[in-house]
Structures are given as C-alpha cells and as structure tokens.
Design a protein around this motif. Structure first.
Motif, PDB file in Angstrom:
ATOM      1  N   LYS A  91      -2.814   2.506   9.673  1.00  0.00           N
ATOM      2  CA  LYS A  91      -3.361   3.764  10.191  1.00  0.00           C
ATOM      3  C   LYS A  91      -2.456   4.956   9.893  1.00  0.00           C
ATOM      4  O   LYS A  91      -2.947   6.017   9.454  1.00  0.00           O
ATOM      5  N   PRO A  92      -1.129   4.841  10.065  1.00  0.00           N
ATOM      6  CA  PRO A  92      -0.262   5.988   9.743  1.00  0.00           C
ATOM      7  C   PRO A  92      -0.222   6.325   8.257  1.00  0.00           C
ATOM      8  O   PRO A  92       0.186   7.436   7.890  1.00  0.00           O
ATOM      9  N   LEU A  93      -0.652   5.381   7.407  1.00  0.00           N
ATOM     10  CA  LEU A  93      -0.621   5.620   5.962  1.00  0.00           C
ATOM     11  C   LEU A  93      -1.805   6.443   5.484  1.00  0.00           C
ATOM     12  O   LEU A  93      -1.823   6.910   4.345  1.00  0.00           O
ATOM     13  N   ASP A  94      -2.819   6.602   6.353  1.00  0.00           N
ATOM     14  CA  ASP A  94      -3.987   7.433   6.041  1.00  0.00           C
ATOM     15  C   ASP A  94      -4.646   6.985   4.737  1.00  0.00           C
ATOM     16  O   ASP A  94      -4.726   7.734   3.766  1.00  0.00           O
ATOM     17  N   ILE A  95      -5.135   5.732   4.718  1.00  0.00           N
ATOM     18  CA  ILE A  95      -5.790   5.200   3.527  1.00  0.00           C
ATOM     19  C   ILE A  95      -7.286   5.049   3.771  1.00  0.00           C
ATOM     20  O   ILE A  95      -7.774   5.105   4.902  1.00  0.00           O
ATOM     21  N   MET A 108     -11.360  -0.980  12.974  1.00  0.00           N
ATOM     22  CA  MET A 108     -11.269  -0.955  11.514  1.00  0.00           C
ATOM     23  C   MET A 108     -11.592   0.437  10.976  1.00  0.00           C
ATOM     24  O   MET A 108     -10.897   0.957  10.101  1.00  0.00           O
ATOM     25  N   LYS A 109     -12.647   1.042  11.511  1.00  0.00           N
ATOM     26  CA  LYS A 109     -13.024   2.376  11.053  1.00  0.00           C
ATOM     27  C   LYS A 109     -11.915   3.380  11.319  1.00  0.00           C
ATOM     28  O   LYS A 109     -11.589   4.224  10.473  1.00  0.00           O
ATOM     29  N   ASP A 110     -11.304   3.280  12.486  1.00  0.00           N
ATOM     30  CA  ASP A 110     -10.232   4.196  12.847  1.00  0.00           C
ATOM     31  C   ASP A 110      -9.017   4.041  11.924  1.00  0.00           C
ATOM     32  O   ASP A 110      -8.252   4.990  11.732  1.00  0.00           O
ATOM     33  N   ALA A 111      -8.873   2.841  11.342  1.00  0.00           N
ATOM     34  CA  ALA A 111      -7.752   2.585  10.428  1.00  0.00           C
ATOM     35  C   ALA A 111      -8.099   2.905   8.978  1.00  0.00           C
ATOM     36  O   ALA A 111      -7.281   2.664   8.087  1.00  0.00           O
ATOM     37  N   GLY A 112      -9.313   3.421   8.737  1.00  0.00           N
ATOM     38  CA  GLY A 112      -9.668   3.861   7.395  1.00  0.00           C
ATOM     39  C   GLY A 112     -10.717   3.055   6.680  1.00  0.00           C
ATOM     40  O   GLY A 112     -11.046   3.340   5.524  1.00  0.00           O
ATOM     41  N   ILE A 119       0.836  -1.204   0.000  1.00  0.00           N
ATOM     42  CA  ILE A 119       0.000   0.000   0.000  1.00  0.00           C
ATOM     43  C   ILE A 119       0.870   1.254   0.000  1.00  0.00           C
ATOM     44  O   ILE A 119       0.608   2.221  -0.742  1.00  0.00           O
ATOM     45  N   LYS A 120       1.924   1.249   0.807  1.00  0.00           N
ATOM     46  CA  LYS A 120       2.828   2.392   0.867  1.00  0.00           C
ATOM     47  C   LYS A 120       3.505   2.625  -0.481  1.00  0.00           C
ATOM     48  O   LYS A 120       3.620   3.768  -0.950  1.00  0.00           O
ATOM     49  N   GLU A 121       3.919   1.544  -1.134  1.00  0.00           N
ATOM     50  CA  GLU A 121       4.550   1.666  -2.452  1.00  0.00           C
ATOM     51  C   GLU A 121       3.587   2.269  -3.462  1.00  0.00           C
ATOM     52  O   GLU A 121       3.949   3.176  -4.232  1.00  0.00           O
ATOM     53  N   VAL A 122       2.351   1.790  -3.469  1.00  0.00           N
ATOM     54  CA  VAL A 122       1.351   2.291  -4.414  1.00  0.00           C
ATOM     55  C   VAL A 122       1.046   3.766  -4.149  1.00  0.00           C
ATOM     56  O   VAL A 122       0.908   4.569  -5.081  1.00  0.00           O
ATOM     57  N   LYS A 123       0.942   4.118  -2.879  1.00  0.00           N
ATOM     58  CA  LYS A 123       0.643   5.514  -2.544  1.00  0.00           C
ATOM     59  C   LYS A 123       1.783   6.439  -2.937  1.00  0.00           C
ATOM     60  O   LYS A 123       1.563   7.528  -3.485  1.00  0.00           O
ATOM     61  N   GLU A 124       3.020   6.012  -2.695  1.00  0.00           N
ATOM     62  CA  GLU A 124       4.175   6.857  -3.002  1.00  0.00           C
ATOM     63  C   GLU A 124       4.424   6.961  -4.505  1.00  0.00           C
ATOM     64  O   GLU A 124       4.780   8.018  -5.018  1.00  0.00           O
TER      65      GLU A 124
END
Length: 279
Positions: free
Chosen positions: A155-159, A178-182, A121-126
């Motif tokens: 959660k830190p990735l804000d997805i 789950m909701k808190d994690a996006g 996910i981080k790779e795709v976002k960046e």
C-alpha cells in the motif's frame, strides 16, 4: 561447438524419455539445477533433478537485460506501465482434470513472502519507474495471511495491480482490502458455465458460487475478467450457450476463451477412457 542444449519444463519433467536428444534434461524446478550445471561444466550429467528450494532464495530477475521500459509502456493497467511477477508456484486445489499435475505440485503451493514481493516491486519502481504489476500466480488470493501481509506491504508503494484467483477464494472481507492496496482487476477461472462439465473436470465449484464471486468483484469496483476453456469433455452447442448466457448475466470487464490443450500429466491425458465425450 562446446555449447550444451539444456531442456526443462513440464514436458521434460513428466516425459524425460521423449527428450533424450537434449544434452541435459532438468526434471522439476530449474533454478538450483541450472547453477549446478554451470558448476559441473564441462563434466555435466545427462539428467539433473531439482532439490527442494525456497522461492525467497531466488534472486530477482535482471530486467536490465531487456528493454523493460518499452515493454511496460505497451502493457498497461488503467494507463499505468506494467510488468509481470510470479510470487508462488502451485494451486490449492490442483485436481482439475485438465491440469498438469506434476507442474501444479498437486495441492501444494510454494510461496514467496509478502516482504520479498514488496522488495522486488520497490526495486522495479525505483529502477525503471514501473508501478503496475501483473501477478501470474495460478491463484494469488488463496493464502489470506499472506494476502493481508502483502496488502500492508505494498500500500505505501502506491502500485496498480491485477491477479488471478479461484472462485472460492473470492471473499467480500478481502476485496475492499485488496482494492485499497491497489488491486484494479481480478481474473477468475470459471472454465465452463455447464455444471455437468464442471463436475466432469473436477473443478470443485458450482455455477451459483461462480456467479456470486463475479458479482462481488464488480460490487467493490474491481474489474472482472472471466476465464473459460472451450472444448472440455462434454462440450456441446447447449453448453456454449450457457457460457454465453453467463457472460451476459455477469457482464465482465473482459473475458478470455482458450481452446483445451491436453497435456501429459493431466487426468484427461493419462485416462482418456474416463472422458468418452471429449471433443
């Protein structure tokens, strides 16, 4: 003229005799087998059977060969450009009579680790600026230990993300996490609102717990998508009315109706005599 036609997937795995016209048949998962075919070329075998594999060992898809940004811009979650991920294979239950048992691995699930998912996910976002995720796992929520690790990792990735779940995996303890994690949407497989049909297809849920799960999802402010199958054994005008009434009571954000397709490897296909009312 030297190209080889390789065929894999559920049909080739379950009924390889139907696929003898292909140059190469892959039975089972295809990643390691595909690499072996390339190593063997041009002296390839007719049939390759996948050996045991670990999903964490599979490289992330090379999305650069696609127009991934245009795709994501046309597939959004609450306005957020989104792409798809698969983080596990299999189902904890794996005994529904419409399910292709070979491909579901019975009741066995192979998992990617939470950190491995977060890294993709981080790779795709960046790389592409895509922060929406649709997880196409048969059931994303079952393994609570991995779910906890996943929520902490992303959660830190804000997805913004959505997933699929079986009814019994929905838990009021985990929905706010789950909701808190996006998480903004959960799709639940209900299949039918007629208890006799659910019993016939061995779904292993009841209408009351299905309705409770739907209400819980909505209670925590997560969009609810209900998944139904039309044409299951025993389907009738009355059972369709029950489905309509269930949707009216639970008021999902979205609903998906699919027509039953009977695949080899499913109990309905292998033992049709058990389902005399198949429509």
């Amino acid at each position: 003229i030297h190209a080889k036609f390789v065929l894999g997937g559920p049909h080739a795995s379950l009924m390889p005799e139907d696929c003898r016209w292909a140059d190469i048949i892959v039975i089972g998962e295809g990643e390691i087998a595909s690499l072996q075919i390339l190593k063997d070329y041009p002296n390839v075998r007719k049939v390759y059977t996948e050996t045991k594999m670990y999903l964490n060992d599979i490289p992330f898809p090379d999305r650069s060969i696609l127009d991934i940004k245009s795709y994501a811009d046309n597939y959004k979650l609450r306005g957020v450009p989104t792409t798809t991920y698969i983080t596990s294979r299999g189902c904890s239950w794996g005994k529904c009579s419409f399910c292709c048992k070979y491909w579901s691995q019975g009741s066995m699930i192979m998992y990617r680790s939470a950190q491995n998912i977060a890294d993709e996910i981080k790779e795709v976002k960046e790389k592409y600026g895509i922060s929406g995720a649709m997880f196409f796992d048969d059931e994303f929520v079952h393994n609570k230990r991995r779910l906890r690790e996943f929520c902490l990792a992303v959660k830190p990735l804000d997805i913004t993300w959505r997933c699929l779940s079986r009814v019994e995996s929905i838990d009021k303890k985990w929905l706010p996490i789950m909701k808190d994690a996006g998480c903004v949407e959960i799709a639940v497989g209900i299949e039918s609102a007629d208890q006799d049909i659910l019993n016939t297809i061995n779904k292993n849920i009841n209408i009351e717990e299905a309705e409770e799960a739907c209400n819980l999802i909505k209670h925590y402010g997560i969009d609810l998508k209900e998944l139904f199958i039309v044409g299951l054994p025993g389907e009738s005008h009355e059972s369709l009315q029950k489905m309509d009434a269930f949707v009216e009571r639970t008021q999902p954000t979205d609903v998906d109706f699919t027509i039953l397709s009977v695949f080899p490897g499913s109990d309905i296909y292998d033992h049709p005599e058990k389902y005399p009312n198949l429509t």
